[in-house]
Motif scaffolding. Structure first.
Motif, PDB file in Angstrom:
ATOM      1  N   THR A 108      -5.866  -6.046 -15.112  1.00  0.00           N
ATOM      2  CA  THR A 108      -5.611  -4.753 -14.416  1.00  0.00           C
ATOM      3  C   THR A 108      -4.409  -3.992 -15.301  1.00  0.00           C
ATOM      4  N   LEU A 109      -4.774  -2.820 -15.724  1.00  0.00           N
ATOM      5  CA  LEU A 109      -3.679  -1.984 -16.268  1.00  0.00           C
ATOM      6  C   LEU A 109      -3.177  -0.885 -15.333  1.00  0.00           C
ATOM      7  N   ALA A 110      -1.889  -0.925 -15.079  1.00  0.00           N
ATOM      8  CA  ALA A 110      -1.591  -0.014 -14.098  1.00  0.00           C
ATOM      9  C   ALA A 110      -0.144   0.532 -14.724  1.00  0.00           C
ATOM     10  N   PHE A 111       0.568   1.238 -13.848  1.00  0.00           N
ATOM     11  CA  PHE A 111       1.888   1.666 -14.171  1.00  0.00           C
ATOM     12  C   PHE A 111       2.616   1.517 -12.836  1.00  0.00           C
ATOM     13  N   VAL A 112       4.070   1.440 -13.150  1.00  0.00           N
ATOM     14  CA  VAL A 112       4.984   1.327 -12.136  1.00  0.00           C
ATOM     15  C   VAL A 112       6.089   2.562 -11.960  1.00  0.00           C
ATOM     16  N   ASP A 113       6.198   3.141 -10.884  1.00  0.00           N
ATOM     17  CA  ASP A 113       7.365   4.038 -10.669  1.00  0.00           C
ATOM     18  C   ASP A 113       8.542   3.204 -10.484  1.00  0.00           C
ATOM     19  N   VAL A 114       9.259   3.078 -11.526  1.00  0.00           N
ATOM     20  CA  VAL A 114      10.708   2.169 -11.459  1.00  0.00           C
ATOM     21  C   VAL A 114      11.367   2.507 -10.330  1.00  0.00           C
ATOM     22  N   GLU A 115      11.888   3.847 -10.224  1.00  0.00           N
ATOM     23  CA  GLU A 115      12.850   4.390  -9.155  1.00  0.00           C
ATOM     24  C   GLU A 115      12.167   4.139  -7.552  1.00  0.00           C
ATOM     25  N   TYR A 116      10.709   4.442  -7.427  1.00  0.00           N
ATOM     26  CA  TYR A 116      10.054   4.207  -6.131  1.00  0.00           C
ATOM     27  C   TYR A 116       9.782   2.692  -6.060  1.00  0.00           C
ATOM     28  N   ALA A 117       9.764   1.937  -7.175  1.00  0.00           N
ATOM     29  CA  ALA A 117       9.322   0.731  -6.787  1.00  0.00           C
ATOM     30  C   ALA A 117       8.103   0.058  -6.501  1.00  0.00           C
ATOM     31  N   THR A 118       6.822   0.988  -6.935  1.00  0.00           N
ATOM     32  CA  THR A 118       5.531   0.444  -6.487  1.00  0.00           C
ATOM     33  C   THR A 118       4.649   0.603  -7.573  1.00  0.00           C
ATOM     34  N   ALA A 119       3.630   0.139  -7.539  1.00  0.00           N
ATOM     35  CA  ALA A 119       2.703   0.017  -8.753  1.00  0.00           C
ATOM     36  C   ALA A 119       1.155   0.697  -8.318  1.00  0.00           C
ATOM     37  N   TYR A 120       0.686   1.326  -9.308  1.00  0.00           N
ATOM     38  CA  TYR A 120      -0.616   2.088  -9.226  1.00  0.00           C
ATOM     39  C   TYR A 120      -1.383   1.715 -10.048  1.00  0.00           C
ATOM     40  N   SER A 121      -2.911   1.282  -9.654  1.00  0.00           N
ATOM     41  CA  SER A 121      -3.799   0.752 -10.818  1.00  0.00           C
ATOM     42  C   SER A 121      -4.494   1.831 -11.420  1.00  0.00           C
ATOM     43  N   PHE A 122      -4.627   1.926 -12.918  1.00  0.00           N
ATOM     44  CA  PHE A 122      -5.395   2.752 -13.662  1.00  0.00           C
ATOM     45  C   PHE A 122      -6.886   2.166 -13.828  1.00  0.00           C
TER      46      PHE A 122
END
Length: 385
Positions: A108-122
């Motif tokens: 899985t390739l995802a990105f993480v919003d560091v400030e919000y502390a959660t990941a979303y899959s691409f």
């Protein structure tokens, strides 16, 4: 997604909304129980191609446009699967049992919003069987990264991975596509200090100044203490990666023991604090796998073909994205906010059940939704974060 046919648009709408309120396993038969579509209809559509990468990119477009600190993350997860004719069936490492087991693996390739502390899959792709004797699984992960790199926003500069990806072939591939890698090294990694002293007037210039030994931290630069972790850093040459890297050495007292970790980045200008913060944020992808397996049926696919498995894995991740986005839109305060996917599944099921009641009893559902008690009924059984 303007190229989608009307039938495909209708199917995806039914599929995603049904998947959100589903109780039990995400199988074709169970999906048919919560919608008007037959299980054979689901099985047929699952074998057709759908661009989940572009769909996820469009769904996350507003979020990506915000001025938030984002990093890319990549990791694999084991999925249990029986049978002899399932595509990609092989022995893969299962972290739950800490050993290799027969099953499937997804990358899985995802990105993480560091400030919000959660990941979303691409993008999620199944680890394919090797086509050539000299091909390794690292080649498959690199191929996945190269093909879906375009979906990542231009503001992302770092790909954060765990220790398995700290290999020369993978690191070179990451740098070649314009990203910097942040990862973890073994404590016995072969590292050499860079020579900073005067050079001889003649002969080859001296490049290195001895091997890095972590029982002596006097040659490392002390940074600061963060959250009970003592941080040291320096720029060294990695023999294994065959490049100059910045390392960050972490020490955390734990009773009578001393926990340590060795991080690295191909960006030698990156600060040690940011490297530590980004690597901590990488763990959000583990929550992505956990929630997808527990609540959106990531491992429930009953199909065996390559196309259907690919569709199922990506659909499960996309449903999780949509639930997280809806939670984020309704969250009043992002600081310390905890996402409960179980609560969202309960809400979606309650809303679906209320709609079914209104249809069977001949009631106007729009009036029910506008009633003050609707939200109370929708949240019935949901847990508070």
């Amino acid at each position: 997604m303007s190229s989608l046919s009307t039938a495909q648009r209708k199917f995806m709408k039914v599929l995603l909304t049904t998947w959100m309120c589903l109780r039990g396993k995400a199988t074709f038969r169970n999906l048919s129980r919560y919608s008007q579509l037959n299980e054979k209809t689901y099985a047929r559509w699952f074998r057709r191609p759908f661009d989940f990468v572009e769909f996820n990119r469009l769904c996350l477009a507003d979020l990506l446009a915000q001025r938030t600190r984002l990093i890319a993350v990549m990791d694999c997860s084991f999925s249990e699967k029986s049978g002899r004719h399932t595509y990609g069936l092989d022995k893969f490492y299962n972290s739950t049992h800490d050993r290799a087991q027969k099953g499937l693996e997804i990358s899985t390739l995802a990105f993480v919003d560091v400030e919000y502390a959660t990941a979303y899959s691409f993008s999620t792709r199944q680890t394919p069987p090797p086509e050539h004797p000299d091909e390794t699984r690292v080649d498959g992960y690199l191929q996945h990264l190269r093909e879906d790199r375009h979906a990542l926003p231009d503001t992302i500069d770092y790909l954060v991975t765990d220790g398995y990806y700290s290999k020369k072939k993978f690191t070179d591939g990451v740098v070649d596509i314009g990203l910097h890698q942040i990862g973890k090294l073994r404590h016995d990694a072969n590292l050499r200090y860079l020579y900073q002293g005067p050079q001889k007037p003649r002969g080859r210039r001296r490049q290195y100044d001895g091997k890095v030994q972590f029982d002596d931290l006097s040659r490392l630069k002390w940074v600061r203490e963060m959250e009970g972790v003592y941080i040291y850093t320096t720029v060294v040459h990695s023999v294994g990666l065959k490049r100059t890297i910045r390392i960050t050495y972490l020490l955390k007292p734990d009773g009578h023991r001393l926990q340590t970790a060795l991080l690295f980045s191909t960006d030698t200008e990156l600060s040690a604090e940011q490297m530590y913060r980004y690597y901590k944020a990488r763990f959000q992808i583990e929550f992505l796998f956990r929630d997808a397996k527990q609540f959106t049926g990531l491992s429930d696919c009953q199909a065996r073909s390559k196309e259907a498995l690919h569709f199922h894995f990506n659909a499960a991740m996309t449903v999780l994205n949509l639930l997280k986005l809806e939670d984020r839109q309704q969250a009043s305060n992002s600081q310390g906010h905890v996402i409960s996917i179980m609560s969202w599944k309960i809400r979606k099921f309650n809303a679906h059940l209320l709609q079914r009641f209104s249809e069977k009893l001949g009631l106007d559902f729009s009036l029910i939704k506008s009633h003050p008690a609707y939200e109370t009924l929708q949240n019935y059984g949901a847990t508070a974060a």
